[in-house]
Design a protein around this motif. Sequence first.
Motif, PDB file in Angstrom:
ATOM      1  N   ASP A   1       2.995  -3.377   7.940  1.00 43.47           N
ATOM      2  CA  ASP A   1       4.152  -2.643   7.420  1.00 43.47           C
ATOM      3  C   ASP A   1       4.713  -3.312   6.171  1.00 43.47           C
ATOM      4  OD1 ASP A   1       4.330  -0.553   9.337  1.00 43.47           O
ATOM      5  OD2 ASP A   1       5.207  -1.938  10.788  1.00 43.47           O
ATOM      6  N   ARG A   2       4.461  -4.592   6.023  1.00 45.82           N
ATOM      7  CA  ARG A   2       4.967  -5.337   4.874  1.00 45.82           C
ATOM      8  C   ARG A   2       3.931  -5.494   3.770  1.00 45.82           C
ATOM      9  NH1 ARG A   2       9.571  -8.487   5.905  1.00 45.82           N
ATOM     10  NH2 ARG A   2      10.368  -8.328   8.030  1.00 45.82           N
ATOM     11  N   LEU A   3       2.684  -5.761   4.182  1.00 50.12           N
ATOM     12  CA  LEU A   3       1.640  -6.089   3.205  1.00 50.12           C
ATOM     13  C   LEU A   3       0.664  -4.956   2.952  1.00 50.12           C
ATOM     14  CD1 LEU A   3       0.802  -9.705   4.514  1.00 50.12           C
ATOM     15  CD2 LEU A   3       2.466  -9.028   2.767  1.00 50.12           C
ATOM     16  N   GLY A   4       0.727  -3.897   3.740  1.00 49.63           N
ATOM     17  CA  GLY A   4      -0.215  -2.793   3.604  1.00 49.63           C
ATOM     18  C   GLY A   4      -1.285  -2.838   4.689  1.00 49.63           C
ATOM     19  N   ARG A   5      -1.774  -1.671   5.084  1.00 48.06           N
ATOM     20  CA  ARG A   5      -2.776  -1.608   6.158  1.00 48.06           C
ATOM     21  C   ARG A   5      -4.121  -2.180   5.712  1.00 48.06           C
ATOM     22  NH1 ARG A   5       1.779  -0.076   8.116  1.00 48.06           N
ATOM     23  NH2 ARG A   5       2.328   2.126   7.951  1.00 48.06           N
ATOM     24  N   ARG A   6      -4.611  -1.668   4.556  1.00 44.86           N
ATOM     25  CA  ARG A   6      -5.958  -2.036   4.151  1.00 44.86           C
ATOM     26  C   ARG A   6      -6.133  -3.548   3.914  1.00 44.86           C
ATOM     27  NH1 ARG A   6      -6.635   0.784  -0.254  1.00 44.86           N
ATOM     28  NH2 ARG A   6      -7.522   2.655   0.666  1.00 44.86           N
ATOM     29  N   PRO A   7      -5.213  -4.241   3.252  1.00 49.80           N
ATOM     30  CA  PRO A   7      -5.414  -5.683   3.069  1.00 49.80           C
ATOM     31  C   PRO A   7      -5.571  -6.444   4.386  1.00 49.80           C
ATOM     32  CG  PRO A   7      -3.684  -4.908   1.606  1.00 49.80           C
ATOM     33  CD  PRO A   7      -4.020  -3.754   2.513  1.00 49.80           C
ATOM     34  N   ILE A   8      -4.806  -6.076   5.410  1.00 45.99           N
ATOM     35  CA  ILE A   8      -4.930  -6.767   6.696  1.00 45.99           C
ATOM     36  C   ILE A   8      -6.279  -6.445   7.349  1.00 45.99           C
ATOM     37  CG2 ILE A   8      -3.893  -7.093   8.974  1.00 45.99           C
ATOM     38  CD1 ILE A   8      -2.170  -8.109   6.724  1.00 45.99           C
ATOM     39  N   ILE A   9      -6.691  -5.181   7.291  1.00 47.39           N
ATOM     40  CA  ILE A   9      -7.982  -4.790   7.878  1.00 47.39           C
ATOM     41  C   ILE A   9      -9.127  -5.474   7.139  1.00 47.39           C
ATOM     42  CG2 ILE A   9      -9.549  -2.850   8.266  1.00 47.39           C
ATOM     43  CD1 ILE A   9      -7.052  -1.097   8.676  1.00 47.39           C
TER      44      ILE A   9
ATOM     45  N   LEU B   1     -20.232  -4.297   7.335  1.00 48.32           N
ATOM     46  CA  LEU B   1     -20.302  -2.837   7.386  1.00 48.32           C
ATOM     47  C   LEU B   1     -18.895  -2.239   7.462  1.00 48.32           C
ATOM     48  CD1 LEU B   1     -22.522  -0.590   7.613  1.00 48.32           C
ATOM     49  CD2 LEU B   1     -22.142  -0.659  10.074  1.00 48.32           C
ATOM     50  N   GLY B   2     -18.078  -2.790   8.361  1.00 49.03           N
ATOM     51  CA  GLY B   2     -16.696  -2.324   8.465  1.00 49.03           C
ATOM     52  C   GLY B   2     -15.887  -2.634   7.216  1.00 49.03           C
ATOM     53  N   LEU B   3     -16.165  -3.779   6.591  1.00 48.31           N
ATOM     54  CA  LEU B   3     -15.461  -4.179   5.369  1.00 48.31           C
ATOM     55  C   LEU B   3     -15.679  -3.161   4.253  1.00 48.31           C
ATOM     56  CD1 LEU B   3     -13.909  -6.597   3.924  1.00 48.31           C
ATOM     57  CD2 LEU B   3     -16.155  -7.272   3.101  1.00 48.31           C
ATOM     58  N   VAL B   4     -16.922  -2.747   4.064  1.00 49.04           N
ATOM     59  CA  VAL B   4     -17.232  -1.772   3.016  1.00 49.04           C
ATOM     60  C   VAL B   4     -16.543  -0.438   3.304  1.00 49.04           C
ATOM     61  CG1 VAL B   4     -19.086  -0.429   1.947  1.00 49.04           C
ATOM     62  CG2 VAL B   4     -19.409  -2.864   2.410  1.00 49.04           C
ATOM     63  N   ALA B   5     -16.590   0.002   4.572  1.00 44.47           N
ATOM     64  CA  ALA B   5     -15.961   1.276   4.934  1.00 44.47           C
ATOM     65  C   ALA B   5     -14.460   1.238   4.664  1.00 44.47           C
ATOM     66  CB  ALA B   5     -16.231   1.597   6.401  1.00 44.47           C
ATOM     67  N   ALA B   6     -13.810   0.124   5.016  1.00 44.84           N
ATOM     68  CA  ALA B   6     -12.371   0.012   4.774  1.00 44.84           C
ATOM     69  C   ALA B   6     -12.065  -0.032   3.279  1.00 44.84           C
ATOM     70  CB  ALA B   6     -11.827  -1.234   5.470  1.00 44.84           C
ATOM     71  N   ALA B   7     -12.929  -0.688   2.512  1.00 46.00           N
ATOM     72  CA  ALA B   7     -12.687  -0.842   1.079  1.00 46.00           C
ATOM     73  C   ALA B   7     -12.761   0.484   0.333  1.00 46.00           C
ATOM     74  CB  ALA B   7     -13.687  -1.836   0.483  1.00 46.00           C
ATOM     75  N   VAL B   8     -13.662   1.374   0.750  1.00 45.75           N
ATOM     76  CA  VAL B   8     -13.847   2.638   0.022  1.00 45.75           C
ATOM     77  C   VAL B   8     -13.009   3.780   0.595  1.00 45.75           C
ATOM     78  CG1 VAL B   8     -16.187   1.979  -0.632  1.00 45.75           C
ATOM     79  CG2 VAL B   8     -15.837   3.361   1.416  1.00 45.75           C
TER      80      VAL B   8
ATOM     81  N   TYR C   1      -3.305   3.197  10.221  1.00 50.06           N
ATOM     82  CA  TYR C   1      -4.147   3.474   9.057  1.00 50.06           C
ATOM     83  C   TYR C   1      -4.984   4.736   9.242  1.00 50.06           C
ATOM     84  CZ  TYR C   1      -7.240   2.638   5.090  1.00 50.06           C
ATOM     85  OH  TYR C   1      -7.933   2.765   3.918  1.00 50.06           O
ATOM     86  N   VAL C   2      -5.608   4.893  10.405  1.00 48.69           N
ATOM     87  CA  VAL C   2      -6.471   6.059  10.594  1.00 48.69           C
ATOM     88  C   VAL C   2      -5.660   7.355  10.625  1.00 48.69           C
ATOM     89  CG1 VAL C   2      -8.334   4.800  11.739  1.00 48.69           C
ATOM     90  CG2 VAL C   2      -6.473   5.722  13.109  1.00 48.69           C
ATOM     91  N   THR C   3      -4.419   7.303  11.103  1.00 42.45           N
ATOM     92  CA  THR C   3      -3.598   8.518  11.066  1.00 42.45           C
ATOM     93  C   THR C   3      -3.186   8.859   9.636  1.00 42.45           C
ATOM     94  OG1 THR C   3      -1.528   7.297  11.405  1.00 42.45           O
ATOM     95  CG2 THR C   3      -2.686   8.049  13.370  1.00 42.45           C
ATOM     96  N   GLU C   4      -3.128   7.854   8.757  1.00 40.95           N
ATOM     97  CA  GLU C   4      -2.789   8.093   7.362  1.00 40.95           C
ATOM     98  C   GLU C   4      -3.990   8.599   6.560  1.00 40.95           C
ATOM     99  OE1 GLU C   4      -1.251   4.288   6.332  1.00 40.95           O
ATOM    100  OE2 GLU C   4       0.675   4.615   7.323  1.00 40.95           O
ATOM    101  N   LEU C   5      -5.172   8.511   7.132  1.00 38.09           N
ATOM    102  CA  LEU C   5      -6.363   9.032   6.466  1.00 38.09           C
ATOM    103  C   LEU C   5      -6.477  10.546   6.615  1.00 38.09           C
ATOM    104  CD1 LEU C   5      -9.093   6.403   7.484  1.00 38.09           C
ATOM    105  CD2 LEU C   5      -7.942   6.597   5.289  1.00 38.09           C
TER     106      LEU C   5
ATOM    107  N   MET D   1       0.840  -1.191   0.000  1.00 39.68           N
ATOM    108  CA  MET D   1       0.000   0.000   0.000  1.00 39.68           C
ATOM    109  C   MET D   1       0.877   1.244   0.000  1.00 39.68           C
ATOM    110  SD  MET D   1      -2.653   1.073   2.952  1.00 39.68           S
ATOM    111  CE  MET D   1      -3.068   2.773   3.130  1.00 39.68           C
ATOM    112  N   THR D   2       0.437   2.248  -0.673  1.00 46.17           N
ATOM    113  CA  THR D   2       1.216   3.482  -0.744  1.00 46.17           C
ATOM    114  C   THR D   2       1.269   4.147   0.598  1.00 46.17           C
ATOM    115  OG1 THR D   2       0.412   3.748  -2.987  1.00 46.17           O
ATOM    116  CG2 THR D   2       1.480   5.647  -1.987  1.00 46.17           C
ATOM    117  N   GLU D   3       2.455   4.538   1.046  1.00 45.22           N
ATOM    118  CA  GLU D   3       2.572   5.198   2.338  1.00 45.22           C
ATOM    119  C   GLU D   3       2.138   6.654   2.221  1.00 45.22           C
ATOM    120  OE1 GLU D   3       3.181   3.938   5.141  1.00 45.22           O
ATOM    121  OE2 GLU D   3       3.780   1.950   4.547  1.00 45.22           O
TER     122      GLU D   3
END
Length: 453
Positions: free
Chosen positions: A314-322, A426-433, A371-375, A1-3
Amino acid sequence: MTESKPSPAEPASPPAEGTRSSAESKRASRAAFVGTLLEYYDFSLYASAASVVFASVFFGGSSPLLGTLQAVGTFAVGFLVRPVGGVVLGSLGDRYGRKRILVLTLVLMGSATMLVGLLPSYAQIGWLAPLLLVILRMVQGIGASAEYGGATLVAVEFAPERKRGLLGSLPGMGSALGGVLGTSALLLVSSIMSKEAFLDWGWRIPFLLSGVILAYGLWLRRSLPETPKFQRIEDSRKTARTPVRDVIRQQPRALLAVMVMAIGMTGIGYFYIVFMGTFGGNQLGLGKTDILIGLIVAQVTNALLIPLFGGLSDRLGRRPIILFGFAYSAAFAWPAFWLLSNHGSAAMFWLVLALGNGIGVASIFGPMGAYVTELFETRHAFSGLGLGRETGNALGAAIVPVVAVPLAFHDTTVWLSLLLCGIALLGLVAAAVSRTRAESEDARSRDEVRVPA
């Protein structure tokens, strides 16, 4: 994931940041960990005491049923004030600095908990006892409202880029271990004392012991410098004057994403560590000791796995793990209740809690801090976290018990699986978008390239 990259409103990082003392980063991580440890020690200690002590100590003029309801009701008050506290303290944190607010939240939580341990009983001062208890609970809630968000910001803003996920997960680990310590402290004191002595004065010991964590946390935080990112904004006089209004106007998508993800994460977590205790006793017929062991197993497993998933992000990206965590929780909702319905032993109950709260919640909670601090943009990140996360927490904590308890008394557990699955999706959709600042900037850059001069 892009930092994350600095937004145009934020000065670029100077080269010296990478060489900034690693000791400061470690100290910031410890300070963040200890604060959330105290927060959830206080909250879980209060929750346990509300059900076994407070009804007789502070609501002695009521019937046993009404006293219990009143005592548990004071626990809910702490969640009701958290969105308000998150907005107010988050705004102050964006205007005056992370460090000052983190010292304030630690003092509010720790002192309120210690004062509960010193509070006279209903028999001594009458109706003033429950009134003061509610006031102290509200102070706890206000302090806790900005603790996790501020602690996460401090840990991530001090962390090297390659370790943001790992170090940003430490506040989550602290919250899980704090929950175990709070419950265990009250259980230990009650087990070594007579029932009369415990109800008379013994229950106060764990509340007073929170002063030890408070003292250590203050020692860490008072000597901690301001985070490098906020210091650069402050030096360039770019701090937001109205951070709450700014984050609502400028980043509504990020704010809504954090709120919905918090509803999903908190809903799943409280489903396992709050509702499942009731389910184990009423529907499975398990004893209090078996239920308590299960809740401890759930929280210990969660605490151990949170940094693992944070490091993986840190290796695979925040969003994929969430996304994995939400998808896993939605899928596990079905075999979980099938196993409990067909093999409802204590060991199976423990296994379901460990797999559900351990793998499911930990894989969401671990990367979530970074992740939330990167938003959010740094200049209003504290306000965004305070408003988004605490509102989501309050809704998630309120939805699960109200909806799940009546569903548990149906002849089938399908409705419980549907509830858990729905919250996870519900959380899955929010993380995806959702989009981080870096992703939003990349999208704007591509749009600008496609538009002719």
